[in-house]
Design a protein around this motif. Structure first.
Motif, PDB file in Angstrom:
ATOM      1  N   GLU A   1       5.863 -15.819   3.762  1.00 36.78           N
ATOM      2  CA  GLU A   1       6.721 -16.994   3.851  1.00 36.78           C
ATOM      3  C   GLU A   1       8.200 -16.650   3.728  1.00 36.78           C
ATOM      4  N   ASN A   2       8.529 -15.773   2.801  1.00 34.64           N
ATOM      5  CA  ASN A   2       9.936 -15.589   2.470  1.00 34.64           C
ATOM      6  C   ASN A   2      10.394 -14.136   2.531  1.00 34.64           C
ATOM      7  N   ILE A   3       9.578 -13.275   3.079  1.00 29.05           N
ATOM      8  CA  ILE A   3      10.004 -11.885   3.191  1.00 29.05           C
ATOM      9  C   ILE A   3       9.857 -11.417   4.630  1.00 29.05           C
ATOM     10  N   ARG A   4      10.598 -10.380   4.938  1.00 30.46           N
ATOM     11  CA  ARG A   4      10.546  -9.780   6.275  1.00 30.46           C
ATOM     12  C   ARG A   4      10.153  -8.322   6.129  1.00 30.46           C
ATOM     13  N   VAL A   5       9.145  -7.927   6.896  1.00 35.34           N
ATOM     14  CA  VAL A   5       8.706  -6.536   6.867  1.00 35.34           C
ATOM     15  C   VAL A   5       9.698  -5.713   7.684  1.00 35.34           C
ATOM     16  N   ILE A   6      10.258  -4.687   7.059  1.00 34.33           N
ATOM     17  CA  ILE A   6      11.232  -3.801   7.696  1.00 34.33           C
ATOM     18  C   ILE A   6      10.533  -2.647   8.389  1.00 34.33           C
ATOM     19  N   GLU A   7       9.534  -2.106   7.710  1.00 35.45           N
ATOM     20  CA  GLU A   7       8.873  -0.916   8.230  1.00 35.45           C
ATOM     21  C   GLU A   7       7.487  -0.800   7.611  1.00 35.45           C
ATOM     22  N   ILE A   8       6.580  -0.242   8.375  1.00 33.83           N
ATOM     23  CA  ILE A   8       5.267   0.099   7.859  1.00 33.83           C
ATOM     24  C   ILE A   8       5.058   1.571   8.132  1.00 33.83           C
ATOM     25  N   ARG A   9       4.750   2.301   7.069  1.00 37.03           N
ATOM     26  CA  ARG A   9       4.502   3.740   7.199  1.00 37.03           C
ATOM     27  C   ARG A   9       3.054   4.037   6.864  1.00 37.03           C
ATOM     28  N   ILE A  10       2.436   4.782   7.739  1.00 37.70           N
ATOM     29  CA  ILE A  10       1.079   5.258   7.515  1.00 37.70           C
ATOM     30  C   ILE A  10       1.209   6.721   7.091  1.00 37.70           C
ATOM     31  N   SER A  11       0.646   7.051   5.958  1.00 32.03           N
ATOM     32  CA  SER A  11       0.745   8.419   5.465  1.00 32.03           C
ATOM     33  C   SER A  11       0.050   9.385   6.405  1.00 32.03           C
ATOM     34  N   ASP A  12       0.621  10.557   6.544  1.00 29.36           N
ATOM     35  CA  ASP A  12      -0.014  11.596   7.348  1.00 29.36           C
ATOM     36  C   ASP A  12      -1.271  12.131   6.685  1.00 29.36           C
ATOM     37  N   GLU A  13      -1.462  11.765   5.450  1.00 27.59           N
ATOM     38  CA  GLU A  13      -2.666  12.175   4.734  1.00 27.59           C
ATOM     39  C   GLU A  13      -3.797  11.201   5.022  1.00 27.59           C
ATOM     40  N   GLN A  14      -3.849  10.768   6.274  1.00 27.72           N
ATOM     41  CA  GLN A  14      -4.838   9.799   6.706  1.00 27.72           C
ATOM     42  C   GLN A  14      -6.259  10.319   6.535  1.00 27.72           C
ATOM     43  N   SER A  15      -6.390  11.623   6.451  1.00 26.37           N
ATOM     44  CA  SER A  15      -7.720  12.208   6.348  1.00 26.37           C
ATOM     45  C   SER A  15      -8.204  12.291   4.909  1.00 26.37           C
ATOM     46  N   SER A  16      -7.451  11.692   3.961  1.00 23.92           N
ATOM     47  CA  SER A  16      -7.909  11.679   2.577  1.00 23.92           C
ATOM     48  C   SER A  16      -9.309  11.095   2.554  1.00 23.92           C
ATOM     49  N   GLU A  17     -10.197  11.766   1.863  1.00 23.05           N
ATOM     50  CA  GLU A  17     -11.578  11.299   1.861  1.00 23.05           C
ATOM     51  C   GLU A  17     -12.064  11.035   0.454  1.00 23.05           C
ATOM     52  N   THR A  18     -12.944  10.067   0.343  1.00 19.85           N
ATOM     53  CA  THR A  18     -13.648   9.771  -0.890  1.00 19.85           C
ATOM     54  C   THR A  18     -15.128   9.918  -0.577  1.00 19.85           C
ATOM     55  N   ASP A  19     -15.949   9.644  -1.539  1.00 18.53           N
ATOM     56  CA  ASP A  19     -17.392   9.697  -1.304  1.00 18.53           C
ATOM     57  C   ASP A  19     -17.823   8.673  -0.260  1.00 18.53           C
ATOM     58  N   ASP A  20     -17.044   7.588  -0.152  1.00 19.68           N
ATOM     59  CA  ASP A  20     -17.396   6.501   0.765  1.00 19.68           C
ATOM     60  C   ASP A  20     -16.734   6.603   2.132  1.00 19.68           C
ATOM     61  N   GLY A  21     -15.846   7.555   2.341  1.00 24.19           N
ATOM     62  CA  GLY A  21     -15.197   7.678   3.647  1.00 24.19           C
ATOM     63  C   GLY A  21     -13.715   7.958   3.534  1.00 24.19           C
ATOM     64  N   LYS A  22     -12.993   7.725   4.642  1.00 23.62           N
ATOM     65  CA  LYS A  22     -11.562   8.030   4.711  1.00 23.62           C
ATOM     66  C   LYS A  22     -10.719   6.871   4.185  1.00 23.62           C
ATOM     67  N   LEU A  23      -9.551   7.243   3.651  1.00 23.29           N
ATOM     68  CA  LEU A  23      -8.575   6.259   3.186  1.00 23.29           C
ATOM     69  C   LEU A  23      -7.392   6.242   4.137  1.00 23.29           C
ATOM     70  N   LEU A  24      -6.743   5.085   4.237  1.00 21.22           N
ATOM     71  CA  LEU A  24      -5.570   4.913   5.086  1.00 21.22           C
ATOM     72  C   LEU A  24      -4.418   4.433   4.206  1.00 21.22           C
ATOM     73  N   PRO A  25      -3.603   5.364   3.655  1.00 16.57           N
ATOM     74  CA  PRO A  25      -2.480   4.961   2.799  1.00 16.57           C
ATOM     75  C   PRO A  25      -1.375   4.294   3.630  1.00 16.57           C
ATOM     76  N   VAL A  26      -1.039   3.036   3.286  1.00 17.07           N
ATOM     77  CA  VAL A  26      -0.063   2.239   4.034  1.00 17.07           C
ATOM     78  C   VAL A  26       1.052   1.805   3.087  1.00 17.07           C
ATOM     79  N   THR A  27       2.302   2.112   3.452  1.00 20.04           N
ATOM     80  CA  THR A  27       3.456   1.635   2.688  1.00 20.04           C
ATOM     81  C   THR A  27       4.158   0.577   3.518  1.00 20.04           C
ATOM     82  N   VAL A  28       4.329  -0.612   2.912  1.00 22.72           N
ATOM     83  CA  VAL A  28       5.005  -1.721   3.578  1.00 22.72           C
ATOM     84  C   VAL A  28       6.368  -1.894   2.920  1.00 22.72           C
TER      85      VAL A  28
END
Length: 102
Positions: free
Chosen positions: A25-52
């Motif tokens: 409602e009251n904020i504007r997204v300037i940038e979204i960064r996806i970490s290059d460590e996209q291949s981080s894995e847990t027991d359940d699968g891959k993680l996608l680190p996102v900075t907004v």
């Protein structure tokens, strides 16, 4: 069997931006960064680190979007072939700039 091309971080960021921008409602997204460590894995699968990175003063409804970002984006990302689980960090433009210069 047809192979599906893996989406780039930029393509994933654009999809996330489209979804989140509709819900703030009251904020504007300037940038979204996806970490290059996209291949981080847990027991359940891959993680996608996102900075907004955003500007503006969040309203009550914006905080609901912060906490519900994974729920809002997960099914759409899944539909487009992104199976990694998104983990969101939200940071103000000012704090992000300070982090970048330190």
């Amino acid at each position: 069997m047809e192979t599906v091309a893996r989406k780039t971080n930029e393509e994933i960021a654009r999809e996330i931006l489209q979804i989140l921008a509709r819900n703030f409602e009251n904020i504007r997204v300037i940038e979204i960064r996806i970490s290059d460590e996209q291949s981080s894995e847990t027991d359940d699968g891959k993680l996608l680190p996102v900075t907004v990175v955003f500007e503006g003063t969040p309203k009550k409804a914006d905080y609901r979007t912060f906490s519900g970002a994974t729920r809002l984006t997960r099914s759409k990302l899944d539909e487009s072939g992104v199976t990694a689980f998104p983990i969101f960090s939200f940071v103000t433009k000012e704090d992000f700039g300070a982090r970048e210069t330190s």
